[in-house]
Design a protein around this motif. Structure first.
Motif, short mmCIF file in Angstrom:
data_model
loop_
_atom_site.label_atom_id
_atom_site.label_comp_id
_atom_site.label_asym_id
_atom_site.label_seq_id
_atom_site.Cartn_x
_atom_site.Cartn_y
_atom_site.Cartn_z
N ALA A 34 13.74 31.31 26.79
CA ALA A 34 14.65 30.96 27.89
C ALA A 34 16.04 30.63 27.35
O ALA A 34 17.05 30.98 27.96
CB ALA A 34 14.09 29.75 28.66
N MET A 35 16.10 30.00 26.17
CA MET A 35 17.40 29.70 25.55
C MET A 35 18.14 30.98 25.17
O MET A 35 19.35 31.09 25.33
CB MET A 35 17.20 28.84 24.30
CG MET A 35 16.87 27.39 24.60
SD MET A 35 16.63 26.43 23.07
CE MET A 35 18.28 26.53 22.36
N ASP A 36 17.39 31.96 24.67
CA ASP A 36 18.01 33.24 24.30
C ASP A 36 18.65 33.90 25.52
O ASP A 36 19.77 34.44 25.44
CB ASP A 36 16.96 34.17 23.69
CG ASP A 36 16.43 33.65 22.35
OD1 ASP A 36 17.11 32.82 21.74
OD2 ASP A 36 15.33 34.09 21.95
N ARG A 82 23.67 34.84 29.01
CA ARG A 82 24.35 34.66 30.30
C ARG A 82 25.50 33.64 30.21
O ARG A 82 26.13 33.35 31.23
CB ARG A 82 23.34 34.19 31.35
CG ARG A 82 22.27 35.23 31.67
CD ARG A 82 21.30 34.69 32.71
NE ARG A 82 21.96 34.33 33.95
CZ ARG A 82 22.26 35.18 34.93
NH1 ARG A 82 21.98 36.47 34.79
NH2 ARG A 82 22.87 34.77 36.02
N GLN A 83 25.76 33.10 29.03
CA GLN A 83 26.78 32.04 28.90
C GLN A 83 28.14 32.47 29.44
O GLN A 83 28.78 31.72 30.19
CB GLN A 83 26.90 31.59 27.44
CG GLN A 83 27.96 30.51 27.25
CD GLN A 83 28.00 29.98 25.82
OE1 GLN A 83 27.14 30.29 25.01
NE2 GLN A 83 29.00 29.18 25.51
N SER A 84 28.59 33.64 29.07
CA SER A 84 29.91 34.11 29.49
C SER A 84 30.01 34.17 31.02
O SER A 84 31.03 33.78 31.61
CB SER A 84 30.20 35.48 28.88
OG SER A 84 31.47 35.94 29.27
N ILE A 85 28.95 34.67 31.66
CA ILE A 85 28.94 34.78 33.13
C ILE A 85 28.99 33.40 33.77
O ILE A 85 29.75 33.15 34.73
CB ILE A 85 27.68 35.53 33.60
CG1 ILE A 85 27.69 36.97 33.05
CG2 ILE A 85 27.56 35.53 35.12
CD1 ILE A 85 26.40 37.73 33.31
N GLU A 94 21.83 31.81 14.46
CA GLU A 94 23.18 31.52 14.96
C GLU A 94 23.21 31.42 16.48
O GLU A 94 23.80 30.49 17.04
CB GLU A 94 24.13 32.62 14.47
CG GLU A 94 25.58 32.42 14.84
CD GLU A 94 26.47 33.48 14.24
OE1 GLU A 94 27.60 33.64 14.73
OE2 GLU A 94 26.04 34.14 13.27
N ASP A 95 22.57 32.37 17.14
CA ASP A 95 22.60 32.37 18.61
C ASP A 95 21.81 31.20 19.19
O ASP A 95 22.12 30.73 20.29
CB ASP A 95 22.02 33.69 19.14
CG ASP A 95 22.99 34.85 18.92
OD1 ASP A 95 24.13 34.59 18.48
OD2 ASP A 95 22.59 36.01 19.18
N ARG A 96 20.79 30.73 18.47
CA ARG A 96 20.04 29.57 18.96
C ARG A 96 20.90 28.31 18.90
O ARG A 96 20.80 27.45 19.79
CB ARG A 96 18.77 29.38 18.12
CG ARG A 96 17.69 30.43 18.37
CD ARG A 96 16.81 30.08 19.55
NE ARG A 96 15.94 31.18 19.91
CZ ARG A 96 14.78 31.47 19.31
NH1 ARG A 96 14.37 30.73 18.28
NH2 ARG A 96 14.05 32.47 19.73
#
Length: 545
Positions: free
Chosen positions: A159-161, A166-169, A464-466
């Motif tokens: 779910a975090m991934d 979706r962070q930018s949106i 890094e993405d986590r």
């Protein structure tokens, strides 16, 4: 035979009677346990006990029992089969739905519920993903969010991934809601240390956590003028403040479509180079001068301390800052604080220098190189090198305060200068100072995200993405907290005892339980009745359990 039995039963009949008698003008009432019987064909009453001293509810039970009602212990009939914490998680989810964050998230229902669950847990009981998955079972979060009874930590990581993807949106939606053309935008940078060294973001840099032995990552938080978080970006641990500002200008202009904003940053963020960049894109800015620049202006005669004889704010101009406004401000509280801090640091430095002098005197330190190395560690630790005059040679070490240098610096204690290109007609000098002070709201956000409330640090993720997803999740949790604190503001002003702190608010609400009760073969749920403090909090938040 039947008549004799009936008479016998009747003769044992008992009841509760209330009698009244008057004595010397006063009426006295008595509650009596009486038995009715027949004698010589007449109905008579015999008093068996005086119940007047018993509580009314006990007398009522006796009265009803004599009429044939059966009573059994409540503990034999009522059973609480489960009890889960409900108040805090229910309040948070209610606020999330009120501010529309659940709809803003979008996505499928299960993913959205998992993210909301992680966000809520971060505000109530922050911990690892494994802990969070287990914690849900102790609260009503599962039922409130229609989550599966058992959920694995891997589901939370997945779910975090998706959340990071979706962070930018999501940030674009937040910017649209909280920023507008010409808006004030606050931006600041912080850092948090990492456990482990394998994350690509890990690097040594200026540690705001005072963990110089650990690698870290940095992250910049953008808020509106009220401190409401809008976006967060993670950088390698050695990225400087000013360097990260380039990315934020691109974000504001290209992603959010804002052609004109007033960007507010501290003196290390908005440097001369960044000011040129801001002018090139048409953005106004507000920042402050460094201490050495203030000293230079003072020595150059740009302002006199007599400016503050009647007021604490004044505005000047200087050819070195053409087209800019310099707003001077004096803070008496800051003056005293800086003088006190300087004195404490001077004393701490002297204590350590004296230990070195004794070592030299006793022959434990001999060469100038070793003495200089030991002295360097001490004065670097407290940043007091400029305030001491040192004499070092083989077998000799002496030190004394540079009183002239200390006096020169102390004259400007509590004075800071805000620098801006915002025109007079758009912002008065008082508004300029107030706006710059607004950066404290971003610093408060960092404290909340790092503290026990959200526990952004320490970070154990290696990917890094986590790490980026973890920071963004903490920002969203703070976004909810910001709205809750805003709703509780009046309560805090009127009743500080009830509010205390946001942590205390959560602790008070956590004790409200949802109990599953069995009674006479039936099962129902019942929520704990809020006490006076809890009800005030719920009312302020507009929450109904």
């Amino acid at each position: 035979m039947s008549n004799m039995n009936a008479m016998k039963t009747h003769s044992k009949a008992m009841h509760v009677a209330i009698t009244n008698r008057t004595y010397k003008g006063k009426t006295y009432s008595s509650t009596l346990l009486r038995q009715t019987y027949r004698e010589d064909g007449k109905v008579k009453h015999r008093t068996l006990a005086n119940l007047s001293a018993l509580p009314e509810d006990v007398v009522d039970i006796i009265r009803r029992a004599l009429k044939g009602e059966a009573f059994i212990s409540a503990t034999d009939v009522l059973k609480i089969t489960s009890s889960k914490s409900h108040g805090a998680v229910c309040a948070i989810l209610s606020v999330i739905r009120k501010i529309g964050l659940d709809k803003m998230l979008g996505g499928d229902a299960l993913w959205r519920s998992i993210v909301l669950g992680m966000m809520t847990a971060r505000l109530v009981e922050p911990g690892s993903k494994r802990f969070t998955a287990a914690y849900w079972q102790q609260t009503t979060l599962g039922s409130l969010l229609s989550l599966p009874e058992s959920i694995s930590p891997n589901a939370l990581y997945e779910a975090m991934d998706t959340l990071f993807a979706r962070q930018s949106i999501l940030e674009k939606k937040l910017a649209k809601k909280h920023l507008e053309e010409g808006a004030l935008v606050l931006y600041d940078l912080s850092s948090s240390y990492l456990e482990g060294t394998h994350c690509p973001l890990a690097a040594f840099g200026y540690s705001r956590d005072k963990k110089r032995s650990k690698k870290q990552f940095t992250y910049g938080l953008m808020t509106n003028k009220d401190g409401c978080p809008v976006a967060v970006e993670v950088f390698p641990g050695n990225r400087t403040d000013a360097k990260t500002l380039e990315d934020q200008m691109t974000r504001l202009r290209e992603k959010y479509g804002l052609r004109r904003v007033v960007l507010v940053g501290d003196r290390g963020m908005i440097t001369k180079t960044r000011i040129i960049d801001l002018k090139n894109v048409g953005y106004d800015w507000i920042t402050a001068l460094r201490a050495r620049d203030i000293q230079h202006l003072y020595e150059d005669g740009a302002f006199q301390l007599s400016l503050f004889d009647e007021r604490d704010v004044a505005e000047i101009e200087h050819p070195d800052y053409e087209g800019e406004r310099l707003v001077l401000n004096r803070n008496p509280l800051m003056t005293e604080e800086r003088r006190r801090n300087r004195q404490d640091l001077l004393l701490a430095t002297e204590r350590n220098l004296e230990k070195i002098r004794v070592r030299v005197e006793t022959g434990k330190l001999v060469t100038a190189d070793k003495i200089g190395l030991a002295v360097g560690k001490v004065i670097d630790k407290h940043k007091m090198a400029k305030h001491f005059i040192l004499e070092i040679s083989d077998g000799t070490f002496q030190y004394r305060r540079d009183e002239a240098r200390i006096e020169k610096e102390s004259r400007l204690d509590g004075i800071y200068i805000v620098r801006t290109d915002v025109p007079h007609e758009e912002m008065s000098m008082d508004e300029v100072v107030k706006t710059y002070k607004g950066l404290q709201q971003v610093e408060q956000a960092f404290r909340n995200m790092k503290s026990l409330q959200l526990e952004l640090r320490p970070v154990f993720h290696r990917l890094e993405d986590r790490v980026r997803a973890h920071v963004f999740l903490c920002m969203l949790a703070y976004y909810v907290q910001w709205h809750m604190v805003r709703s509780l503001r009046t309560l805090k002003e009127q009743d500080a005892e009830t509010y205390g702190s946001f942590r205390l608010v959560m602790e008070r609400l956590k004790s409200l339980q949802r109990n599953t009760v069995e009674c006479a073969g039936k099962t129902f749920e019942q929520v704990t009745q809020p006490d006076a403090y809890q009800q005030k909090i719920l009312d302020a938040l507009g929450v109904v359990l």
